[in-house]
Design an enzyme around this catalytic site. Structure first.
Site, PDB file in Angstrom:
ATOM      1  N   ASP A  62       0.856  -1.181   0.000  1.00 52.54           N
ATOM      2  CA  ASP A  62       0.000   0.000   0.000  1.00 52.54           C
ATOM      3  C   ASP A  62       0.896   1.237   0.000  1.00 52.54           C
ATOM      4  OD1 ASP A  62      -2.344   1.614   0.344  1.00 52.54           O
ATOM      5  OD2 ASP A  62      -1.916   1.711   2.488  1.00 52.54           O
ATOM      6  N   GLU A 155      -9.328  13.687   6.561  1.00 52.61           N
ATOM      7  CA  GLU A 155     -10.397  14.482   7.144  1.00 52.61           C
ATOM      8  C   GLU A 155      -9.881  15.337   8.298  1.00 52.61           C
ATOM      9  OE1 GLU A 155     -14.597  12.256   6.296  1.00 52.61           O
ATOM     10  OE2 GLU A 155     -13.625  11.875   8.212  1.00 52.61           O
ATOM     11  N   LYS A 219     -17.892  15.396  -0.790  1.00 53.15           N
ATOM     12  CA  LYS A 219     -16.471  15.438  -1.147  1.00 53.15           C
ATOM     13  C   LYS A 219     -16.036  14.030  -1.530  1.00 53.15           C
ATOM     14  CE  LYS A 219     -14.631  14.588   3.494  1.00 53.15           C
ATOM     15  NZ  LYS A 219     -13.891  15.116   4.625  1.00 53.15           N
ATOM     16  N   GLY A 331      -5.127   3.735  -3.857  1.00 56.93           N
ATOM     17  CA  GLY A 331      -6.387   4.305  -4.332  1.00 56.93           C
ATOM     18  C   GLY A 331      -6.229   5.713  -4.854  1.00 56.93           C
TER      19      GLY A 331
END
Length: 516
Positions: A62, A155, A219, A331
């Site tokens: 990752d 966030e 968002k 991602g």
């Protein structure tokens, strides 16, 4: 086993298991794999796979939290075609000419105020302590310094940036969200939260302000939001998203929509029924979210920086020299992922990049893969190859061209998979495990979205990071930092393999002497 029973004594099984158990203790005792930041040692959660560490051929990793620190910091944003940047904790208009010192803004423009208000409302961030009613009367824009907590560092960074520029989130009580907006305390009623998921790649909330106006605030990734937008300059925002991504920033696109009372009542009924459903609840929620997140107005985009971990380039280089092919599965947007790959040494400028992205049909994927095979097989070029593939193109390729895709991947020294969902990460690992060569695979990650990939690999490794312990609990080995992989594979893995090989040979030698 029955035929070999005479030459494989029971004591050998006991000794091998004991040797593996003691070997795993050496793994945990290695002071060079102690992480001072988290105060954690490396952990061997199983002793059955020790020797596999020395035979890994493919490493799937990752990016966020594994190659990077997972410490997000707000850097840039774009509203109404204007790019703003954070310079020494002050918001400035980014100059078009390099070298010019930017001038800090005296106050937020209405568009910027709207952007940061959305960021301060559309999140799952929480406070350790909420203010009571007496404290609410004393809230100001400068005094309150909150410790925000969130499972998503992105966030948390955006909410902290909003507070820094005058839009302060003070917590939630009884579905009322309390904000200080440029010195004025405002309350917003939270009606619904449309949680983020890896399929939608966006999050939304439905809130009502003190004037009774109801808005959807959204968002998410640009690919997930642009398709839902009916108003706004998509081309300008997309251009800024690409510019941010080239700099290696993590991007989010912001949008909203004002609802009429009739629309709100309709959506409220749809969402409530879906949440209360007992049968096929997940499917009904997905349909409800899909119905609500439409006709959005595009507001702008944000760019967040994530610092690279120490020792990552050296580790990837050492693993490559040892014959281990490293894949990065993320991602993030393609441009962001490519920038990080070059920064980490996963890609270098001597490699010839092959691209399998933005494909629309299986036939188009087949044509691109065939062209990649031709480039790889050209004998005049001695350059190494690197492959870039996105999630959509991967899905199309796997439909009918999985064998050809595997061949291309095997010929590349580095592979970068961007815009991957957690399930696709596991599919990529399974693709290479099913090769006729039956290679030993390892996967490393730090969050819940990496669990499927870790469990699919032959050897699973979890990073003890800031996104919880789901990855660690699902892994075979836990490490504090990515750089410890070099020692885990090239030192401990090699020792484990040599010890078990010598032990087995010794037992067969001893048994053969006894038989004679």
């Amino acid at each position: 086993m029955i035929l070999c029973n005479y030459i494989i004594p029971i004591s050998m099984y006991v000794t091998v298991e004991l040797q593996k158990f003691l070997g795993s203790m050496f793994f945990e005792w290695d002071i060079e794999m102690f992480d001072e930041i988290s105060n954690e040692t490396a952990k061997a959660l199983t002793s059955d796979l020790n020797e596999e560490l020395g035979q890994v051929e493919y490493l799937f990793t990752d990016k966020t939290g594994t190659l990077t620190e997972n410490e997000m910091k707000f850097r840039q944003c774009s509203v109404e075609g204007i790019v703003y940047e954070d310079v020494n904790d002050q918001l400035c208009v980014k100059p078009n000419i390099p070298g010019i010192i930017p001038t800090p803004l005296v106050s937020l423009t209405p568009a910027l105020e709207r952007l940061f208000t959305i960021l301060a409302l559309c999140h799952a961030v929480r406070l350790d302590r909420l203010h009571d009613q007496d404290e609410e009367r004393n809230l100001t824009t400068t005094v309150n310094k909150h410790e925000y907590q969130s499972s998503s560092p992105d966030e948390k960074a955006l909410v902290e940036a909003s507070a820094k520029f005058g839009i302060i989130y003070h917590g939630k009580r009884d579905n009322m969200m309390l904000l200080t907006v440029i010195g004025r305390v405002k309350r917003f009623k939270l009606h619904h939260t449309l949680d983020f998921d890896s399929i939608r790649k966006r999050m939304s909330v439905i809130v009502e302000n003190e004037e009774g106006q109801i808005h959807i605030l959204c968002k998410g990734a640009e690919t997930a939001v642009f398709e839902r937008v009916s108003e706004g300059d998509v081309e300008a925002v997309e251009r800024h998203v690409n510019d941010f991504a080239v700099r290696g920033l993590r991007t989010l696109v912001i949008a909203d929509r004002q609802l009429t009372r009739t629309e709100f009542f309709d959506y409220d009924a749809i969402l409530t029924n879906a949440k209360q459903s007992i049968v096929d609840r997940e499917e009904k929620l997905a349909e409800a979210f899909d119905a609500v997140e439409t006709k959005l107005r595009l507001i702008g985009t944000t760019g967040i920086e994530d610092k690279l971990q120490d020792g990552v380039p050296e580790t990837i280089s050492a693993l490559r020299e040892a014959g281990i092919q490293v894949w990065v599965l993320t991602g993030d947007k393609e441009e962001t992922a490519v920038n990080i790959s070059y920064s980490t040494g996963h890609f270098d400028h001597t490699m010839l990049p092959l691209s399998l992205t933005k494909q629309t049909t299986s036939e188009e994927c087949l044509s691109t893969l065939e062209n990649c095979i031709k480039l790889v097989n050209v004998q005049e070029t001695k350059r190494k190859h690197a492959l870039i593939i996105d999630g959509k193109s991967l899905s199309l390729s796997l439909e009918s061209n999985s064998d050809l895709l595997r061949i291309v991947c095997e010929e590349c020294v580095a592979v970068l998979c961007c815009r991957m969902s957690p399930l696709q990460k596991a599919i990529v690992v399974k693709l290479m495990k099913s090769s006729s060569r039956k290679p030993t695979t390892a996967a490393i990650g730090d969050g819940a979205n990496d669990v499927s990939m870790i469990q699919e690999a032959d050897v699973g490794l979890g990073i003890i990071g800031k996104e919880g312990r789901q990855a660690v609990r699902s892994s075979d080995y836990a490490l504090g930092r990515f750089r410890f992989l070099q020692r885990a594979f090239l030192v401990h893995g090699q020792y484990f393999y040599m010890r078990i090989a010598i032990l087995v040979q010794y037992f067969f030698y001893k048994v053969s002497l006894q038989m004679h």
